[in-house]
Design a protein around this motif. Structure first.
Motif, PDB file in Angstrom:
ATOM      1  N   LYS A 297      -5.741   6.617  -6.907  1.00  0.00           N
ATOM      2  CA  LYS A 297      -6.547   5.602  -7.433  1.00  0.00           C
ATOM      3  C   LYS A 297      -6.382   5.561  -9.043  1.00  0.00           C
ATOM      4  CE  LYS A 297     -10.297   6.962  -4.283  1.00  0.00           C
ATOM      5  NZ  LYS A 297     -11.638   7.159  -3.798  1.00  0.00           N
ATOM      6  N   GLY A 298      -5.292   5.846  -9.278  1.00  0.00           N
ATOM      7  CA  GLY A 298      -4.954   5.792 -10.759  1.00  0.00           C
ATOM      8  C   GLY A 298      -3.799   4.778 -11.071  1.00  0.00           C
ATOM      9  N   SER A 333      -8.212  12.721  -8.027  1.00  0.00           N
ATOM     10  CA  SER A 333      -8.346  11.047  -8.084  1.00  0.00           C
ATOM     11  C   SER A 333      -8.627  10.871  -9.686  1.00  0.00           C
ATOM     12  CB  SER A 333      -9.506  10.623  -7.166  1.00  0.00           C
ATOM     13  OG  SER A 333      -9.338  10.796  -5.726  1.00  0.00           O
ATOM     14  N   GLU A 367      -8.285   5.005 -14.394  1.00  0.00           N
ATOM     15  CA  GLU A 367      -8.515   4.220 -13.028  1.00  0.00           C
ATOM     16  C   GLU A 367      -7.596   2.796 -12.769  1.00  0.00           C
ATOM     17  OE1 GLU A 367     -12.876   5.120 -10.670  1.00  0.00           O
ATOM     18  OE2 GLU A 367     -12.581   3.605 -12.371  1.00  0.00           O
ATOM     19  N   ARG A 373      -7.197   1.058  -5.953  1.00  0.00           N
ATOM     20  CA  ARG A 373      -8.398   2.072  -5.328  1.00  0.00           C
ATOM     21  C   ARG A 373      -8.637   1.621  -4.144  1.00  0.00           C
ATOM     22  NH1 ARG A 373     -10.942   0.183 -10.244  1.00  0.00           N
ATOM     23  NH2 ARG A 373     -12.943  -0.269  -9.042  1.00  0.00           N
TER      24      ARG A 373
END
Length: 386
Positions: A297-298, A333, A367, A373
């Protein structure tokens, strides 16, 4: 649900090149109390009665020196600042720098008088300058002792003259010696000065009482002490080079020896044993497969990890038996900040846990956008269902 990723590995160590040998018992030390500490790791290598409270004599001046160095670092005083000698400091009994009220003495010389000549006059003059009064300075000494974790120490004066309730322990003096070396390396040279006297004072009073400085070139100094009740005491540091490891440093505290010769001989014996009986080992994860890890999710797919430079001391010859285990919660995450702890590196020897070291992020991972994501979330959901 997060799982724990437990990884066992052997990482590349940089150790002091000592021959393989079983751990030998500490030598017999003729002193009431002693402790030997490996400075880089903070490990206690040997000790006897380290928490028994005793009179510290002039090893007290180590705390006075700590506070003087702190004041210098904070620019509250200056080395070239001249201080008028007070009547109260001039009249102090015991070991002396032999300054008198006609003099205005630079702080630099007062430090030398305190640490080389063990001058009670110099020590009290510095205490009056920093604390307003010696009582004010002693209050700061005790507050600083608590901050350093010297939990069994109570100071009643800045010089170590016998006073009811003026007590410390071998462990607390070791804490203080190590912190002086770590917090004020720029002033550590004062402890290794072999000869000094102030102009206008007796030149015969110029010799450092720490005879280890004249015997062992690896000895860096620190402080002696003696009263009838305390016996002969010595807090000493030594640093020796060990190949790729570099300089390894230990601190020894020997209290209550029967004579000056005994405290020197016993401290030398203890330090020689510490260097010989233990390997010093630096720990790092650079170059290992755990230097980077997958992150979800990065904005990036992988994150660089690291540990604070660390060291351990292990019995000589046992380096191949060291095992490291990484415990890192999964999945990692985003977002993750620089310096954020993400797990632990556990270091063991023959099944015994030696150290837990935080594993931290070496970079920030922000993020990713909504679609990345969402994709990662769906992927992890289905992965956990399998």
């Amino acid at each position: 649900m997060k799982s724990i990723l437990t990884l066992f590995c052997y990482i590349t160590f940089v150790s002091s090149p000592l021959a393989a040998a079983a751990l030998s018992a500490p030598p017999s030390i003729e002193a009431r109390n002693y402790i030997l500490v490996d400075v880089d790791s903070g490990q206690i290598l040997a000790a006897r009665n380290p928490d028994v409270r005793v009179e510290p004599a002039s090893t007290t001046k180590l705390m006075s020196a700590y506070l003087v160095f702190q004041a210098l670092k904070e620019n509250r005083i200056a080395l070239d600042q001249r201080i008028a000698v007070s009547d109260t400091s001039w009249r102090k009994p015991g070991s002396s720098m032999y300054i008198d009220p006609r003099m205005h003495v630079p702080v630099d010389d007062l430090i030398k008088g305190m640490l080389v000549q063990s001058g009670n006059d110099a020590t009290n003059l510095l205490a009056e300058t920093l604390g307003g009064t010696t009582d004010g300075f002693v209050s700061v000494m005790n507050a600083q002792a608590r901050l350093l974790g010297m939990s069994n120490t109570t100071f009643k004066n800045p010089d170590g003259l016998p006073t009811p309730g003026h007590l410390t322990t071998a462990r607390d003096l070791a804490i203080l010696g190590v912190r002086i070396l770590q917090d004020f390396p720029e002033y550590a040279h004062y402890f290794s000065i072999k000869h000094y006297y102030y102009p206008g004072t007796p030149s015969s009073n110029d010799t450092n009482r720490n005879q280890l400085l004249f015997r062992d070139p690896s000895v860096e100094g620190l402080k002696t002490g003696h009263t009838n009740a305390a016996g002969y005491c010595l807090v000493a540091s030594a640093a020796r080079n060990f190949g790729d490891y570099g300089k390894r440093r230990i601190v020894a505290v020997v209290l209550g020896a029967a004579s000056d010769r005994k405290r020197v001989n016993e401290t030398q014996k203890l330090m020689n044993w510490g260097f010989r009986a233990y390997n010093a080992v630096r720990l790092d994860i650079k170059g290992s497969t755990y230097e980077t890890m997958k992150i979800w999710k990065g904005e990036k797919d992988f994150i660089k990890l690291g540990i604070t430079p660390s060291a351990i001391a292990v019995p000589a010859g046992s380096v191949p038996d060291i095992e490291t285990q990484f415990d890192i919660p999964q999945p990692l995450s985003a977002p993750i900040a620089v310096g954020q702890q993400v797990g632990l590196m556990k270091v063991s020897l023959n099944g015994q846990l030696l150290r837990e070291i935080p594993v931290t992020a070496l970079e920030e991972i922000k993020e990713a956008n909504f679609f990345v994501r969402l994709w990662d979330s769906l992927f992890l959901l289905f992965k956990n269902m399998l």
